[in-house]
Enzyme design. Structure first.
Site, PDB file in Angstrom:
ATOM      1  N   GLY A  89      -2.454   6.029   0.565  1.00 59.64           N
ATOM      2  CA  GLY A  89      -2.421   5.263  -0.421  1.00 59.64           C
ATOM      3  C   GLY A  89      -0.764   5.724  -1.027  1.00 59.64           C
ATOM      4  N   ARG A  90      -0.902   5.674  -2.351  1.00 54.90           N
ATOM      5  CA  ARG A  90       0.677   5.902  -2.988  1.00 54.90           C
ATOM      6  C   ARG A  90       0.785   7.341  -3.371  1.00 54.90           C
ATOM      7  NH1 ARG A  90       2.161   3.086  -7.470  1.00 54.90           N
ATOM      8  NH2 ARG A  90       0.227   2.060  -7.928  1.00 54.90           N
ATOM      9  N   TYR A 139       0.559   5.264   8.675  1.00 53.94           N
ATOM     10  CA  TYR A 139       0.802   3.892   8.322  1.00 53.94           C
ATOM     11  C   TYR A 139       2.250   3.556   9.107  1.00 53.94           C
ATOM     12  CZ  TYR A 139       1.165  -0.353   5.991  1.00 53.94           C
ATOM     13  OH  TYR A 139       1.244  -1.824   5.533  1.00 53.94           O
TER      14      TYR A 139
END
Length: 197
Positions: A89-90, A139
């Site tokens: 995620g961030r 990612y």
């Protein structure tokens, strides 16, 4: 093997599935998971984000759930844990700025304890300087960072020694299965199956 104590480092706008799914799955097979975030206490929540893959150049982000932390970061000692989970995620882009997060991550690598990281989570590992020589994934947009940190890139879920990595939440079945193997978790489906009278 009896359940192990697993530390999970999370933060605001971590990926919803990448926090919730391993947190619950690891508990379901008998492990105890403590979720922590710098500057927050047990019972506080972090806001999550859901990243959806719809054929765009990058993911679409929407608001997820509120995830309740089990402990404060300052209450835990990494030495008390058998393994570490670092979701994506961030959150990783700012969590890597906390010295206490990097120190905790280094402990697990220095002691060769199991570590599972997925999506953007390896940004924290790269910042901690622990990836040199590993074969791993993340990612795809994070590939330049992890390669600059000294790893060799793989396109799918991979285990290299103590480190299990995946690219994003669609990898959960294989990523979690490989992490359970590294943990030495044995699941007896016969013993856990419900029986009808």
């Amino acid at each position: 093997m009896t359940g192990q104590q697993i530390l999970m480092i999370v933060g605001d706008f971590g990926e919803d599935y990448e926090i919730m799914v391993p947190f619950q799955a690891l508990q379901a097979v008998g492990h105890e998971v403590h979720a922590v975030c710098p500057e927050k206490s047990g019972g506080d929540t972090v806001k999550t984000a859901i990243h959806d893959f719809r054929g765009d150049q990058t993911y679409l982000e929407t608001r997820g759930h509120d995830f309740e932390l089990t402990h404060g970061f300052d209450e835990v000692d990494p030495a008390d844990y058998d393994a570490l989970v670092v979701p994506g995620g961030r959150a990783p882009e700012y969590l890597r700025g906390y010295d206490e997060v990097l120190d905790a991550v280094r402990h697990f690598f220095e002691t060769d304890k199991p570590v599972a990281s997925i999506c953007h989570g390896p940004q924290i590992l790269a910042a901690a300087g622990v990836l040199d020589g590993y074969e791993m994934t993340a990612y795809p947009a994070v590939r330049p960072e992890v390669e600059a940190a000294g790893c060799s890139w793989v396109d799918g879920v991979t285990t290299d020694g103590n480190l299990v990595t995946g690219q994003a939440w669609p990898d959960h079945p294989e990523w979690i299965a490989q992490f359970l193997d590294v943990l030495g978790t044995e699941i007896d489906h016969e013993a856990t199956a419900a029986t009808a009278d």
